[in-house]
Enzyme design. Structure first.
Site, PDB file in Angstrom:
ATOM      1  N   LYS A  87     -32.824  18.847 -40.184  1.00  0.00           N
ATOM      2  CA  LYS A  87     -33.511  17.575 -39.727  1.00  0.00           C
ATOM      3  C   LYS A  87     -35.107  17.937 -39.391  1.00  0.00           C
ATOM      4  O   LYS A  87     -35.258  19.025 -38.783  1.00  0.00           O
ATOM      5  CB  LYS A  87     -32.709  17.172 -38.619  1.00  0.00           C
TER       6      LYS A  87
HETATM    7  O1  G3P Z   1     -30.653  10.177 -33.140  1.00  0.00           O
HETATM    8  C1  G3P Z   1     -31.777   9.977 -32.257  1.00  0.00           C
HETATM    9  C2  G3P Z   1     -31.312   9.619 -31.142  1.00  0.00           C
HETATM   10  O2  G3P Z   1     -30.412  10.625 -30.517  1.00  0.00           O
HETATM   11  C3  G3P Z   1     -32.146   9.265 -29.935  1.00  0.00           C
HETATM   12  O3  G3P Z   1     -31.552   8.333 -29.351  1.00  0.00           O
HETATM   13  O4  G3P Z   1     -31.125   6.970 -27.041  1.00  0.00           O
HETATM   14  O5  G3P Z   1     -32.563   9.000 -26.927  1.00  0.00           O
HETATM   15  O6  G3P Z   1     -33.458   6.971 -28.106  1.00  0.00           O
HETATM   16  P1  G3P Z   1     -32.213   7.792 -27.982  1.00  0.00           P
END
Ligand code: G3P
Length: 220
Positions: A87
């Site tokens: 990634k």
């Molecule tokens: O895959 C990316 C994700 O983990 C981010 O999620 O909820 O932190 O915006 P969030």
């Protein structure tokens, strides 16, 4: 549409995998830290544990921000297990690194994507997956699902092979909306995946069936 779980929590990964619907896992440095995983070797060991739980792609993120660092780190990650996807953040060095990894047959997931322009660059570099952050776009009062739709449309028009992996998913409705606009993959926390199961009429209907069955059994 493929289902990935967005967590580094082994119990949650196992739970989703046991449902038989899990195709892969995505992690990021914040999710690893949330599980209390720190130290280079512990982090690498944890990725291997995840790879052993799930037969599918597992995204492991580089921490370096410069091209040479990304290459060194990405190669070490890719050596851990055949299912590791490296990634890489959406930066100039990240795009160069994706191009290099692709030339070496190493799979990549371009992360922190918030625009169609960024999505075009990642596809041109040959990224295997592209992670637009739906929830974080919604957070600033833009439309995350519309971004997925726009990127899916552009990729289809030009035949790009990069798969749109809708990330930063917060709710079951996000999953359904991303499916409607043709996301190739959705990565979501277990709570959002489990939320897809729920419908009050299912609960009411099941209770009724069981009650009728019990009544019929008594009258025999
Ligand atoms: O895959 C990316 C994700 O983990 C981010 O999620 O909820 O932190 O915006 P969030």
């Amino acid at each position: 549409m493929k289902f990935f779980i967005d967590t580094a929590n082994l119990a949650q990964i196992q739970e989703a995998y046991d449902m038989g619907i899990l195709d892969g896992v995505t992690t990021n440095p914040s999710l690893m830290a949330k599980e209390g995983i720190s130290g280079e070797q512990n982090i690498l060991d944890h990725y291997v544990k995840i790879c052993k739980l799930v037969h599918g792609p597992v995204s492991a993120e580089v921490i370096s921000t410069d091209y040479e660092g990304m290459i060194k780190e990405g190669k070490a990650l890719a050596r851990l297990h055949e299912n590791i996807v490296v990634k890489v953040p959406m930066t100039k060095d990240g795009i160069k690194a994706i191009k290099y990894f692709t030339s070496q047959g190493i799979k990549t997931n371009c992360t922190l994507v918030f625009s169609a322009g960024q999505a075009i660059l990642a596809a041109k570099a040959g990224a295997t997956y592209l992670s637009p952050f739906v929830g974080r776009v919604d957070d600033i009062n833009w439309d995350g699902v519309q971004l997925i739709q726009q990127i899916v449309h552009i990729y289809a028009m030009y035949g790009y092979q990069t798969q749109v992996l809708a990330a930063s998913i917060r709710t079951p409705l996000h999953i359904v909306k991303c499916a409607e606009v043709g996301a190739h993959v959705v990565t979501a926390p277990l709570s959002a995946i489990a939320g897809l199961l729920k419908h009050p009429l299912t609960d009411i209907g099941l209770a009724q069936f069981l009650a009728d069955h019990a009544k019929a059994a008594q009258s025999n």
